[in-house]
Design an enzyme around this catalytic site. Structure first.
Site, short mmCIF file in Angstrom:
data_model
loop_
_atom_site.label_atom_id
_atom_site.label_comp_id
_atom_site.label_asym_id
_atom_site.label_seq_id
_atom_site.Cartn_x
_atom_site.Cartn_y
_atom_site.Cartn_z
N ASP A 6 0.71 -1.24 -0.07
CA ASP A 6 0.14 0.09 -0.05
C ASP A 6 0.89 1.22 -0.12
OD1 ASP A 6 -2.33 1.56 0.30
OD2 ASP A 6 -1.88 1.87 2.51
N SER A 7 0.41 2.41 -0.37
CA SER A 7 1.11 3.78 -0.14
C SER A 7 1.65 3.98 1.51
CB SER A 7 0.19 4.81 -0.59
OG SER A 7 -0.73 4.95 0.32
N CYS A 69 -4.39 -1.28 -2.18
CA CYS A 69 -4.51 0.24 -2.22
C CYS A 69 -5.42 0.50 -3.55
CB CYS A 69 -3.05 0.95 -2.35
SG CYS A 69 -3.16 2.75 -2.80
N GLU A 150 -4.94 8.36 9.48
CA GLU A 150 -3.51 8.44 9.66
C GLU A 150 -3.18 9.09 11.11
OE1 GLU A 150 -0.56 7.31 7.77
OE2 GLU A 150 -1.83 6.36 5.79
N CYS A 182 -11.27 2.55 -0.49
CA CYS A 182 -9.87 2.89 -0.07
C CYS A 182 -9.50 2.02 0.92
CB CYS A 182 -9.94 4.56 0.41
SG CYS A 182 -8.45 5.10 1.06
N HIS A 184 -8.07 2.50 3.60
CA HIS A 184 -7.89 3.25 4.85
C HIS A 184 -9.20 3.43 5.63
CE1 HIS A 184 -4.05 5.07 3.84
NE2 HIS A 184 -3.77 5.44 4.89
N1 DGL Z 1 -5.15 3.33 0.74
C1 DGL Z 1 -4.89 3.99 -0.19
C2 DGL Z 1 -6.10 3.59 -1.27
O1 DGL Z 1 -6.60 2.62 -0.87
C3 DGL Z 1 -5.15 5.51 -0.18
C4 DGL Z 1 -3.96 6.21 0.47
C5 DGL Z 1 -3.55 7.03 -0.34
O2 DGL Z 1 -3.98 8.10 -1.01
O3 DGL Z 1 -2.11 6.89 -0.54
O4 DGL Z 1 -6.48 4.08 -2.24
#
Ligand code: DGL
Length: 256
Positions: A6-7, A69, A150, A182, A184
C-alpha cells in the site's frame, strides 16, 4: 509467501482481515510511507511507485502480489500484470465491485481518493455488459479521510463533520450500497455507517480482496510474517499496533 503493498499503513486493513481469517498465513507487507499518499498523485507516478513496490516484495520472496491500495489498483494493475505474467496479481477494485453487484438493488455509492474516483475504475467494473439494467453509480472523492485515519481521528467531532460533508450528497441519492473504495476507510466504517444509515450495505474492498485470496488454491502457506516501511517512525508503529491489536516491528525498506 504473499506480497502485500500500500502507499502507507492503510493496507494493514487487508493484513488485519487476512490474519482474522488465516492467522498463520505467510506474507511480506510493504507500506510506502516515505511517498504516501498516492491518492493525489498522477497516474504515471503511481504506476512507477507500484512497480518499484512489487519489485521489492518479489526480492523478499513474494510469489504473489496484492495491491492493497485502491489508488494503485485503479491505475497500475494492468502494468503489474504485464510485468509479472507468471505470478498472481490481486487488485482490490474488481472484488469490491463484484461484491457490491451481488447485494445492490441498483443504487451504489463509491467513495475513494481522487486518483481512484478520477480513474472511473469502479464505474467500469460496476457496469458489466451482461448486467441489465445497469446500476446507478454515485462517486465521491473524500481526500481528507486518509489523513484523518492516519492521525487516528476516528471518532472526533471534526471527523463526524467531514463525514457529513462528504456523504450528504450520497445520502440524498438514496444509495442502497456503499463501497469503501480505499483501504484506509474501514477504520471510519462505524462513523460512516451511523451517518449513512443501517439500511445501506457497506462493501469493504479490504475484506473483498481477502475473500478472493482465500479462494485461490495453494496461495496461503504458513510461515514468516514480515513488515516493511519505506519510512519507519514511532507514529506508524503506534497506529499499526492500534489497528492490528498487537505490536509489530517494521523494518526499513530500501527500494531500488
Ligand atoms: N490506501 C490507499 C487506497 O486504498 C489510499 C491512500 C493514499 O492516498 O495513498 O487508495
Amino acid at each position: 509467501m504473499i506480497g502485500i503493498f500500500d502507499s502507507g499503513i492503510g493496507g494493514l486493513t487487508v493484513v488485519r482481515e487476512l490474519l482474522q481469517r488465516a492467522p498463520e498465513a505467510s506474507f511480506v507487507y510493504l507500506g510506502d510511507t516515505a511517498r504516501t499518499p498516492y491518492g493525489n498523485k498522477s497516474p504515471e507516478t503511481v504506476i512507477r511507485y507500484a512497480l518499484e513496490d512489487a519489485e521489492f516484495l518479489i526480492s523478499k520472496g513474494a510469489t504473489s502480489i496484492v495491491i492493497a491500495c485502491n489508488s494503485a489498483s485503479a491505475v497500475a494493475s494492468e502494468e503489474l500484470k504485464k510485468k509479472y505474467p507468471n505470478i498472481p496479481v490481486f487488485e482490490v477494485i474488481t472484488p469490491a465491485a463484484q461484491d457490491a453487484l451481488v447485494v445492490t438493488k441498483g443504487r451504489i455509492g463509491v467513495i475513494g481518493t481522487r486518483a481512484t474516483i478520477n480513474s472511473k475504475a469502479y464505474e467500469h467494473n460496476l457496469k458489466p455488459e451482461t448486467r441489465n439494467p445497469k446500476p446507478e453509480i454515485f462517486a465521491r472523492s473524500c481526500p481528507l479521510f486518509v489523513p484523518l485515519v492516519e492521525e487516528g481521528w476516528l471518532e472526533r467531532s471534526e471527523t463526524k463533520r467531514i463525514v457529513r460533508y462528504y456523504l450528504s450528497s450520497l445520502k440524498q441519492q438514496n444509495i442502497d450500497t456503499l463501497i469503501l473504495g480505499c483501504t484506509h476507510y474501514p477504520l471510519l466504517r462505524p462513523l460512516v455507517q451511523r451517518f449513512i444509515g443501517n439500511k445501506v450495505k457497506i462493501i469493504d474492498s479490504a475484506s473483498s480482496v481477502v475473500s478472493r485470496i482465500l479462494q485461490t488454491e495453494g496461495l496461503i502457506k504458513s510461515g514468516d510474517q514480515l513488515y516493511y516501511l519505506t519510512d519507519v517512525s514511532k507514529h506508524s508503529e503506534e497506529v499499526a499496533q492500534k489497528w492490528l491489536g498487537h505490536s509489530i516491528v517494521f523494518k526499513q525498506a530500501l527500494l531500488s
